[in-house]
Write an enzyme that holds these catalytic residues in place. Structure first.
Site, PDB file in Angstrom:
ATOM      1  N   GLY A  45      -0.754   0.695  17.692  1.00  0.00           N
ATOM      2  CA  GLY A  45      -0.021   1.893  17.277  1.00  0.00           C
ATOM      3  C   GLY A  45       0.952   1.656  16.139  1.00  0.00           C
ATOM      4  CE  LYS A  46       0.016  -3.917  13.741  1.00  0.00           C
ATOM      5  NZ  LYS A  46      -0.876  -3.972  14.909  1.00  0.00           N
ATOM      6  CB  THR A  47      -1.229   3.126  11.536  1.00  0.00           C
ATOM      7  OG1 THR A  47      -1.845   1.865  11.317  1.00  0.00           O
ATOM      8  CG2 THR A  47      -1.398   4.000  10.327  1.00  0.00           C
ATOM      9  CG  ASP A  58     -18.917 -18.093  34.388  1.00  0.00           C
ATOM     10  OD1 ASP A  58     -18.375 -17.132  33.844  1.00  0.00           O
ATOM     11  OD2 ASP A  58     -19.945 -18.007  35.088  1.00  0.00           O
ATOM     12  N   GLY A  92      -4.487  -2.330  16.820  1.00  0.00           N
ATOM     13  CA  GLY A  92      -4.705  -1.146  17.653  1.00  0.00           C
ATOM     14  C   GLY A  92      -3.581  -0.799  18.598  1.00  0.00           C
ATOM     15  CG  HIS A 142     -23.991 -16.241  37.713  1.00  0.00           C
ATOM     16  ND1 HIS A 142     -24.029 -17.517  37.198  1.00  0.00           N
ATOM     17  CD2 HIS A 142     -22.886 -15.665  37.178  1.00  0.00           C
ATOM     18  CE1 HIS A 142     -22.999 -17.689  36.395  1.00  0.00           C
ATOM     19  NE2 HIS A 142     -22.292 -16.573  36.358  1.00  0.00           N
ATOM     20  CD  GLU A 143     -22.543 -11.670  37.101  1.00  0.00           C
ATOM     21  OE1 GLU A 143     -21.332 -11.565  37.354  1.00  0.00           O
ATOM     22  OE2 GLU A 143     -22.971 -12.296  36.105  1.00  0.00           O
ATOM     23  CG  HIS A 150     -18.714 -14.754  39.022  1.00  0.00           C
ATOM     24  ND1 HIS A 150     -18.028 -15.912  38.792  1.00  0.00           N
ATOM     25  CD2 HIS A 150     -19.658 -14.673  38.035  1.00  0.00           C
ATOM     26  CE1 HIS A 150     -18.530 -16.520  37.716  1.00  0.00           C
ATOM     27  NE2 HIS A 150     -19.521 -15.796  37.246  1.00  0.00           N
TER      28      HIS A 150
END
Ligand code: ATP
Length: 495
Positions: A114-116, A412, A112, A337-338, A341
């Site tokens: 951009g080679k093509t 994690d 993905g 939990h979040e 973090h």
């Protein structure tokens, strides 16, 4: 000449005749079936056309009007490719200096990027016709089929160029590693080897001056290590161009290209989006712009607003929102939990939380999204320790506020272990400089554990010291399910 239909009709009549005479036609039918199978497998106009070069992904395409301006970022790749194309165009000087004609260019990089697009732009630049195929289209069970398809491909490319009145043809082979893997690795049958041999023969046959239509082969792969060395020998793919994930400037360029002509809200800042999308490929960015437009459409908005882009980023990163509905208890756990973090993320890098949510997306029950720092290529020991602290903070927060941990931290921990191992391998741990290959696994394990325990302790102290703020933020998160980075920072103040 008898048509195919009359042949089928006559055969059927003959079989009915034999049955009427009491002849056992079973062996005849089996033989006929086998014959048909081979016919369809080998004839590109038969059933086998599903795999043939005339249809599907490998179709012969008219030169798509893709130019180098349509390719965002990739400045180095573009420069190298343009230079290589000079050899193709400036044949007189090349001949005068006795330079070997360029037959193949290899584009190496992740999917993905951009080679093509680059290959199409290259074809356009030299006024060549363009044929695109994928390596996997050549690989068949039957020996010889792949080699035949390689021959057909070169023939078709030349014919197409001649029809279009062009002197050049560009053949683009994606997933080259499937067709061009090292020979002798596929035990059992020689199909792979024969196909690769044919490609080498065809490339060697690109004689240059005698040909009416010059053919340039552009191959793309993200596993150059798998390629047969013969492919990389001079005279074949002897130019390798790296096509990497875009940096911030490149991402901005790609976003601009894909936002062209779309109704953007005046508050949309593409620079901000480019900053938030570290690690995205061009295809991800194109997908992000498309998702943002779909979200705007769903809401009946007339312009694409910043929040559509934000949601689009989360969708591309984590997947579609899910209708999973965790119990109230689980929600509380996910929220702590979040929040853990997010709090540590703000402590180690103020302003780094982009969003925190307890809505399920893809594999995650909830997540905290960080605003990436500027594109970074080097990390100090402290950077890695900080990342470990953020990774461990979810589990430690569950333990501090709910009295126990859960299975939600496996990912994690994997991340934290990887980071700690990186510290050891890079010679940044107390073990000093080590040889990762010969380091005793027990010593390595002890050092990794020591690093992780120290960070766990640090995180525990941080969270216990800010108990009230964490409780407040988690409660708000349960209520609202999603908090933006700004809202989260307002709740926790300056930790
Ligand atoms: P793969 O290795 O998976 O075949 P690729 O490297 O060939 O991928 P492309 O097929 O060229 O990638 O890119 C897919 C799509 O992503 C393009 O059609 C385009 O919309 C977008 N894209 C990728 N890279 C770029 C870029 N550098 N500039 C603009 N658009 C890009």
């Amino acid at each position: 000449m008898l048509s195919r239909e009359s042949l089928i009709g006559m055969s059927a009549a003959f079989i009915v005749f034999l049955i009427a005479r009491g002849v056992d036609v079973t062996p005849l039918l089996m033989l006929g079936g086998l014959g048909l199978l081979f016919y369809f497998a080998l004839d590109p106009r038969g059933l086998g056309k599903r795999f043939s070069l005339s249809r599907g992904a490998g179709e012969v395409q008219a030169t798509a009007p893709v130019t180098f301006d349509d390719v965002g970022g990739q400045e180095v790749a573009k420069r190298e490719l343009l230079e290589a194309l000079q050899f193709v165009r400036d044949t007189q000087t090349v001949e005068h200096l006795g330079i070997r004609p360029l037959r193949g260019i290899l584009l190496v990089g992740p999917p993905g990027t951009g080679k093509t697009l680059l290959a199409k732009a290259a074809a356009h630049r030299v006024g060549a016709s363009f044929v695109a195929v994928s390596g996997s289209q050549f690989i068949e069970m039957y020996a010889g089929v792949g080699a035949r398809r390689v021959r057909q491909l070169f023939k078709k490319a030349r014919e197409q160029a001649a029809r279009q009145g062009r002197n050049y043809a560009v053949i683009f082979i994606d997933e080259l590693e499937v067709l061009g893997a090292r020979r002798g690795q596929h035990l059992g049958h020689l199909e792979y080897d024969q196909t690769l041999n044919e490609l080498l023969v065809q490339m060697d046959g690109l004689a240059g001056d005698q040909e009416e239509v010059r053919v340039l082969v552009i191959g793309a792969t993200n596993r150059p290590d798998l390629l047969d060395p013969a492919l990389l020998r001079p005279g074949r793919f002897d130019r390798t161009v790296r096509v990497d994930l875009p940096d911030k400037k490149g991402r901005l360029h790609i976003l601009r290209i894909h936002c062209q002509g779309r109704p953007l809200h005046p508050e949309v800042r593409l620079e901000e989006i480019a900053k938030e999308t570290y690690g995205f490929s061009g295809a991800h960015l194109e997908n992000l712009v498309n998702e943002a437009a779909i979200l705007a459409f769903r809401e009946g908005a007339r312009t694409i607003e910043p929040r559509h882009f934000k949601e689009g980023i989360e969708k591309v990163m984590m997947g579609e929102k899910l209708d999973r509905s965790p119990s109230a208890e689980e929600k509380e756990r996910i929220a702590y939990h979040e929040t853990g973090h997010a709090l540590l993320s703000e402590i180690v890098r103020p302003g780094s939380v982009a969003a925190v949510t307890i809505t399920s997306r893809g594999q995650a029950l909830g997540y905290m999204r960080q605003m990436p720092a500027d594109d970074t290529y080097l990390f100090t020991k402290q950077d890695l320790l900080d990342q470990i602290a953020v990774a461990l903070a979810g589990a430690v927060s569950e333990e501090v506020f709910l009295g126990s941990r859960s299975t939600g931290s496996v990912g994690d921990f994997e991340q934290a272990v990887r980071l700690a191992e990186r510290i050891v391998d890079a010679g940044l741990s107390d073990l000093g400089i080590v040889n990762p290959q010969t380091l005793n696994p027990e010593t390595r394990h002890d050092e990794v554990s020591r690093i992780l325990c120290a960070q766990e302790e640090y995180v525990r102290r941080c969270l216990e010291g800010l108990r009230e703020r964490v409780e407040k933020a988690a409660a708000r998160l349960i209520e609202e399910e999603r908090l933006s980075g700004e809202a989260f920072r307002r709740l926790i103040g300056h930790p």
